[in-house]
Design a protein around this motif. Structure first.
Motif, PDB file in Angstrom:
ATOM      1  N   SER A   9       0.852  -1.195   0.000  1.00  0.00           N
ATOM      2  CA  SER A   9       0.000   0.000   0.000  1.00  0.00           C
ATOM      3  C   SER A   9       0.886   1.244   0.000  1.00  0.00           C
ATOM      4  O   SER A   9       1.976   1.254   0.580  1.00  0.00           O
ATOM      5  N   HIS A  10       0.415   2.289  -0.662  1.00  0.00           N
ATOM      6  CA  HIS A  10       1.185   3.536  -0.681  1.00  0.00           C
ATOM      7  C   HIS A  10       1.295   4.099   0.736  1.00  0.00           C
ATOM      8  O   HIS A  10       0.392   3.923   1.564  1.00  0.00           O
ATOM      9  N   PRO A  11       2.389   4.805   1.028  1.00  0.00           N
ATOM     10  CA  PRO A  11       2.524   5.441   2.346  1.00  0.00           C
ATOM     11  C   PRO A  11       1.885   6.833   2.389  1.00  0.00           C
ATOM     12  O   PRO A  11       1.038   7.158   1.544  1.00  0.00           O
ATOM     13  N   GLN A  12       2.305   7.658   3.311  1.00  0.00           N
ATOM     14  CA  GLN A  12       1.651   8.922   3.649  1.00  0.00           C
ATOM     15  C   GLN A  12       1.536   9.875   2.443  1.00  0.00           C
ATOM     16  O   GLN A  12       2.424   9.921   1.595  1.00  0.00           O
ATOM     17  N   VAL A  13       0.448  10.644   2.452  1.00  0.00           N
ATOM     18  CA  VAL A  13       0.161  11.566   1.353  1.00  0.00           C
ATOM     19  C   VAL A  13      -0.094  12.977   1.875  1.00  0.00           C
ATOM     20  O   VAL A  13      -0.357  13.178   3.061  1.00  0.00           O
ATOM     21  N   TYR A  14      -0.014  13.944   0.952  1.00  0.00           N
ATOM     22  CA  TYR A  14      -0.495  15.283   1.244  1.00  0.00           C
ATOM     23  C   TYR A  14      -2.024  15.256   1.162  1.00  0.00           C
ATOM     24  O   TYR A  14      -2.583  14.932   0.112  1.00  0.00           O
TER      25      TYR A  14
END
Length: 199
Positions: A9-14
């Motif tokens: 899964s992708h990590p942290q986002v804006y």
């Protein structure tokens, strides 16, 4: 020959309420975590990376493709559960609706794609990719919600948020050897996975 299949899964986002959620980008913490994974060398056997078409997933996959030098495929139907009916929700409200999404898999909660439909979609995409993929390890890069639905399917569990990746901003991984095999472990953070598999 048995291959290792991983889902990341992708990590942290804006978080930008004024931008459609599929277009959100990784923030600096997310980018740094992906960079550590890319430099770990632990994905060196990967022959194909398959990414969701959402920006944050592509931004997770691209540095890994560059580090490994493997084939890259972007699949539109690997997107996160469709939440466009509500768009951005404040964190507490989002968590409440997400709980309902998992608890009532055949119901469209506030217009969201149902969990059952999202699970059928992600399973079909993964199955199609595995049928067509070259020999060798494969990494799917996507999202926590549909990733959890895939995990439940592979594990023979009913849809439940009990198996979600948990708090911490994503960037989690699970792996299995073949589509008929259950995942070896539940979600692990990238950091825990690197530590467990480090050479």
């Amino acid at each position: 020959m048995q291959r290792t299949i991983r889902y990341l899964s992708h990590p942290q986002v804006y978080v930008d309420p004024n931008t459609p959620i599929p277009e959100w980008s990784l923030n600096e913490a997310g980018k740094n975590r992906v960079d550590v994974l890319a430099k770990s060398g632990l994905l060196a056997g990967t022959k194909l990376i398959v990414s969701s078409a959402e920006t944050k997933a592509i931004e997770t996959a691209t540095p890994l493709v560059s580090a490994i030098g493997c084939d890259f495929d972007i699949r539109n139907k690997m997107h996160e559960n469709d939440r466009s009916a509500t768009g951005f929700l404040p964190p507490d409200e989002f968590e409440t609706v997400a709980d309902q999404f998992f608890a009532h898999p055949t119901a469209s909660v506030r217009g969201w794609e149902t969990a059952q439909a999202a699970q059928s979609r992600i399973v079909a995409e993964v199955e199609d990719c595995l049928r067509k993929a070259p020999v060798g390890d494969i990494l799917f890069v996507g999202h926590g919600g549909v990733g959890t639905l895939l995990f439940c399917h592979l594990s023979g569990y009913g849809i439940s948020r009990e198996y979600d990746q948990g708090p911490g901003g994503g960037g989690c991984i699970f792996e299995f050897s073949d589509f008929q095999d259950r995942p070896k472990k539940r979600w692990q953070t990238m950091e825990s996975w690197i530590e467990a598999n480090g050479r």
